[in-house]
Design a protein around this motif. Sequence first.
Motif, PDB file in Angstrom:
ATOM      1  N   LEU A  14       0.822  -1.210   0.000  1.00 44.35           N
ATOM      2  CA  LEU A  14       0.000   0.000   0.000  1.00 44.35           C
ATOM      3  C   LEU A  14       0.855   1.259   0.000  1.00 44.35           C
ATOM      4  N   VAL A  15       1.924   1.259   0.781  1.00 42.38           N
ATOM      5  CA  VAL A  15       2.824   2.414   0.823  1.00 42.38           C
ATOM      6  C   VAL A  15       3.526   2.579  -0.523  1.00 42.38           C
ATOM      7  N   GLU A  16       3.908   1.478  -1.170  1.00 42.33           N
ATOM      8  CA  GLU A  16       4.536   1.540  -2.489  1.00 42.33           C
ATOM      9  C   GLU A  16       3.615   2.197  -3.503  1.00 42.33           C
ATOM     10  N   ILE A  17       2.368   1.769  -3.533  1.00 43.08           N
ATOM     11  CA  ILE A  17       1.397   2.320  -4.484  1.00 43.08           C
ATOM     12  C   ILE A  17       1.165   3.795  -4.201  1.00 43.08           C
ATOM     13  N   PHE A  18       1.048   4.168  -2.926  1.00 44.50           N
ATOM     14  CA  PHE A  18       0.845   5.565  -2.562  1.00 44.50           C
ATOM     15  C   PHE A  18       2.054   6.402  -2.962  1.00 44.50           C
ATOM     16  N   LEU A  19       3.257   5.884  -2.728  1.00 44.88           N
ATOM     17  CA  LEU A  19       4.480   6.605  -3.069  1.00 44.88           C
ATOM     18  C   LEU A  19       4.585   6.827  -4.577  1.00 44.88           C
ATOM     19  N   GLY A  21       2.096   6.996  -6.699  1.00 40.79           N
ATOM     20  CA  GLY A  21       1.082   7.979  -7.070  1.00 40.79           C
ATOM     21  C   GLY A  21       1.484   9.396  -6.712  1.00 40.79           C
ATOM     22  N   VAL A  22       2.052   9.583  -5.524  1.00 42.36           N
ATOM     23  CA  VAL A  22       2.445  10.922  -5.084  1.00 42.36           C
ATOM     24  C   VAL A  22       3.581  11.458  -5.948  1.00 42.36           C
ATOM     25  N   VAL A  23       4.524  10.610  -6.291  1.00 39.61           N
ATOM     26  CA  VAL A  23       5.641  11.051  -7.131  1.00 39.61           C
ATOM     27  C   VAL A  23       5.147  11.404  -8.531  1.00 39.61           C
ATOM     28  N   LEU A  24       4.227  10.641  -9.064  1.00 47.99           N
ATOM     29  CA  LEU A  24       3.713  10.928 -10.402  1.00 47.99           C
ATOM     30  C   LEU A  24       2.868  12.196 -10.433  1.00 47.99           C
ATOM     31  N   LEU A  25       2.262  12.576  -9.331  1.00 47.32           N
ATOM     32  CA  LEU A  25       1.458  13.794  -9.296  1.00 47.32           C
ATOM     33  C   LEU A  25       2.301  15.063  -9.242  1.00 47.32           C
ATOM     34  N   GLN A  26       3.548  14.949  -8.847  1.00 47.39           N
ATOM     35  CA  GLN A  26       4.397  16.132  -8.737  1.00 47.39           C
ATOM     36  C   GLN A  26       4.820  16.613 -10.115  1.00 47.39           C
ATOM     37  N   SER A  27       4.927  17.934 -10.233  1.00 47.77           N
ATOM     38  CA  SER A  27       5.429  18.496 -11.486  1.00 47.77           C
ATOM     39  C   SER A  27       6.947  18.562 -11.414  1.00 47.77           C
ATOM     40  N   GLY A  28       7.557  18.723 -12.562  1.00 50.75           N
ATOM     41  CA  GLY A  28       9.008  18.783 -12.607  1.00 50.75           C
ATOM     42  C   GLY A  28       9.532  20.083 -12.025  1.00 50.75           C
ATOM     43  N   ARG A  29      10.842  20.152 -11.823  1.00 53.77           N
ATOM     44  CA  ARG A  29      11.472  21.360 -11.285  1.00 53.77           C
ATOM     45  C   ARG A  29      11.277  22.540 -12.229  1.00 53.77           C
ATOM     46  N   LYS A  30      11.372  22.288 -13.513  1.00 52.55           N
ATOM     47  CA  LYS A  30      11.185  23.345 -14.501  1.00 52.55           C
ATOM     48  C   LYS A  30       9.911  23.047 -15.258  1.00 52.55           C
ATOM     49  N   ALA A  31       9.006  23.992 -15.212  1.00 46.07           N
ATOM     50  CA  ALA A  31       7.707  23.784 -15.850  1.00 46.07           C
ATOM     51  C   ALA A  31       7.722  24.225 -17.304  1.00 46.07           C
ATOM     52  N   GLY A  32       8.883  24.364 -17.910  1.00 45.78           N
ATOM     53  CA  GLY A  32       8.987  24.731 -19.305  1.00 45.78           C
ATOM     54  C   GLY A  32       8.734  26.210 -19.515  1.00 45.78           C
ATOM     55  N   LEU A  33       8.143  26.541 -20.643  1.00 46.81           N
ATOM     56  CA  LEU A  33       7.908  27.930 -21.006  1.00 46.81           C
ATOM     57  C   LEU A  33       6.923  28.602 -20.060  1.00 46.81           C
ATOM     58  N   SER A  34       5.914  27.885 -19.627  1.00 45.73           N
ATOM     59  CA  SER A  34       4.945  28.475 -18.709  1.00 45.73           C
ATOM     60  C   SER A  34       5.595  28.838 -17.378  1.00 45.73           C
ATOM     61  N   ARG A  59       5.703  16.843   1.122  1.00 48.76           N
ATOM     62  CA  ARG A  59       5.682  16.312   2.498  1.00 48.76           C
ATOM     63  C   ARG A  59       5.234  14.855   2.499  1.00 48.76           C
ATOM     64  N   TRP A  60       4.186  14.536   1.731  1.00 47.92           N
ATOM     65  CA  TRP A  60       3.699  13.157   1.694  1.00 47.92           C
ATOM     66  C   TRP A  60       4.700  12.224   1.020  1.00 47.92           C
ATOM     67  N   THR A  61       5.482  12.743   0.080  1.00 49.68           N
ATOM     68  CA  THR A  61       6.530  11.936  -0.540  1.00 49.68           C
ATOM     69  C   THR A  61       7.581  11.549   0.488  1.00 49.68           C
ATOM     70  N   LYS A  62       7.996  12.533   1.294  1.00 50.54           N
ATOM     71  CA  LYS A  62       9.006  12.251   2.318  1.00 50.54           C
ATOM     72  C   LYS A  62       8.487  11.260   3.353  1.00 50.54           C
ATOM     73  N   VAL A  63       7.255  11.454   3.793  1.00 49.60           N
ATOM     74  CA  VAL A  63       6.681  10.566   4.809  1.00 49.60           C
ATOM     75  C   VAL A  63       6.537   9.151   4.275  1.00 49.60           C
ATOM     76  N   SER A  64       6.015   9.018   3.060  1.00 47.48           N
ATOM     77  CA  SER A  64       5.817   7.676   2.516  1.00 47.48           C
ATOM     78  C   SER A  64       7.148   6.999   2.188  1.00 47.48           C
ATOM     79  N   ALA A  65       8.167   7.769   1.795  1.00 41.97           N
ATOM     80  CA  ALA A  65       9.483   7.170   1.536  1.00 41.97           C
ATOM     81  C   ALA A  65      10.098   6.645   2.828  1.00 41.97           C
ATOM     82  N   VAL A  66       9.964   7.404   3.907  1.00 43.76           N
ATOM     83  CA  VAL A  66      10.490   6.943   5.195  1.00 43.76           C
ATOM     84  C   VAL A  66       9.741   5.700   5.661  1.00 43.76           C
TER      85      VAL A  66
END
Length: 79
Positions: A14-19, A21-34, A59-66
């Motif tokens: 369950l933690v793997e699946i949540f982790l 999902g949370v990582v995939l929801l994050q945007s990249g460091r550079k959002a391109g032209l926008s 925050r949820w990424t850090k918690v689920s990774a730990v």
Amino acid sequence: MAVVKNILTGLLVLVEIFLIGVVLLQSGRKAGLSGAIAGGAETFFGKNKARSFEGKLQRWTKVSAVLFIVIALVLVILE
């Protein structure tokens, strides 16, 4: 002992699946032209980053990774 291992294994999945999902929801460091055009908005959102959706995702990424690491180590120790 087998029951504890099964419960921890299920919790780990369950933690793997949540982790994932949370990582995939994050945007990249550079959002391109926008991101380059809307760079001025970062000053306002930089102050309130912890309250924003991105801040919560980080925050949820850090918690689920730990949790993932701790549960995996406990399972290894129980082997």
